[in-house]
Design an enzyme around this catalytic site. Sequence first.
Site, PDB file in Angstrom:
ATOM      1  CB  SER A  77      -0.902   0.008   1.235  1.00 27.48           C
ATOM      2  OG  SER A  77      -0.116   0.351   2.366  1.00 27.48           O
ATOM      3  CE  LYS A  78      -1.997   6.476  -2.911  1.00 31.03           C
ATOM      4  NZ  LYS A  78      -3.446   6.340  -2.598  1.00 31.03           N
TER       5      LYS A  78
END
Length: 491
Positions: free
Chosen positions: A253-254
């Site tokens: 994820s980010k």
Amino acid sequence: MSVRVRYAPSPTGLQHIGSVRTALFNYLYARATGGAFVLRIEDTDRERFSPEALDDIHATFDWLGLSWDEGPGVGGPYGPYFQSQRAELYRAHAESLVGSGHAYRCYCTSERLAELREQQAQKKGEQGYDRRCRTLSDDERTRLEDSGAPSVIRFRVPLEGSSVFEDTILGAVKRKNRDINPDPVLLKSDGFPTYHLANVVDDHLMEITHILRAQEWVPSASLHVLLYDAFGWSPPVFCHLPMVMGKDGKKLSKRHGSTSVVDFRRAGYLNDAVVNYIALLGWAFDDKTEFFTRDELETKFSIERLNKSPAVFDYKKLEWFNGAYIRALSDAELINKIIPFLENAGLVTNPPSAEHCEILDGVAPLVKERLKLLSDAPEALRFLLSEIDPPTLEDLVPKKAGPKDALVALQEVEKLLDGFFDRTDEQNEEMFREASERLEMKLGHLLMPVRIAVTGSSVSPPLFGSIQLLGETKTRVRISEAIERLKEAIE
Ligand code: GLU
Ligand code: ZN
């Protein structure tokens, strides 16, 4: 039977590593088997639809060099390939399930459903729709229809039995029907289908043979096989790809770093390096080969060699791949790829001036071995393409040396510049070595002030090559300016 696979993005956000991995595997599988790769845009959620996301799908495929055999732009015999243009088909199919008793109309208002959710949140037990409209009497139905109450169509999930399918990677996946989300909506009250209905109808009508997609869709697959059954269709082969994790074992994820493809493009990754690296996220040809050309991937890819265990996305490894791909470029290719980054940084014009072209012709050997990202090029080459900020005194004087040492070094180098441009790097190195011995000065103390004076930075491409490219006039000006600064400081 020839293979037909699809990539079915919902244009709601940017293409990221995980989605592109799915796209790539489908594409490669089609190429390796001589099958067809279909791009289908799942844009029925009009609230979350974003035109930028659609543009990004095109831009990402263009950049990665992936093309589709059927889909937007190219058309094909199973179109249209935008689900928003197929609403009538889904409606008819939902109605047919109502007709056959596999689905029913639900008239529950959103208020009632919200209340239901609230009650359920307070006590443990069954979650989701309570199947109230599943058992409405004919009279009640007629009354509700006559009153003009809006309705959705829900799937009648069988209460007994199990949903079973054989996944190429996971083996048999079995789920009790009782554990499947009770009676999901197929057709919304605005007449648009949900993902489940549109996805199943299209995979069938488009004669998709294999579904390669991320493992997070396994629960949906359990529901989908019931839908295939209700329609009297046989489902495609399912092949749920392993998750892509960060190095910490959590879903990528980010938090781990950039995940959207456009970020990697802007950061100066090469498309071939990205494709090669992504191909290894869950697939391996053998236990050693890491580098694959596009052609090799398109022939060697197979679903038999897909992994079950999660794939780890390692940013450092991708960077390393990128460096290797940069080193494999010809000088001309490298410069062509670097120029847009230099342009962006305002260092060259488009096209570059004649003077800059001459410099650019010579820079590849200076940077090729060191660049990991194309976006590192502007900083590495700035001193050649523009004026530099005059170095500070602190920068000019090496640690464990004084301004006088730096001054002596630079004055010596001024002399060494006579004839410098007619000598080879090896010959110059020899001259500098002799000078450092004669002055009883470490070679580093002789070289560092020059590097700073000429390039403005202590980390630069190889010094002699840099000076050769910068040319005698500019080199002398920068060195004499530094000498002046040191003299002022000493007085
Ligand atoms: N539209 C779905 C998505 O956004 C497709 C999932 C599937 O491949 O079935 O990923
Ligand atoms: Zn209802």
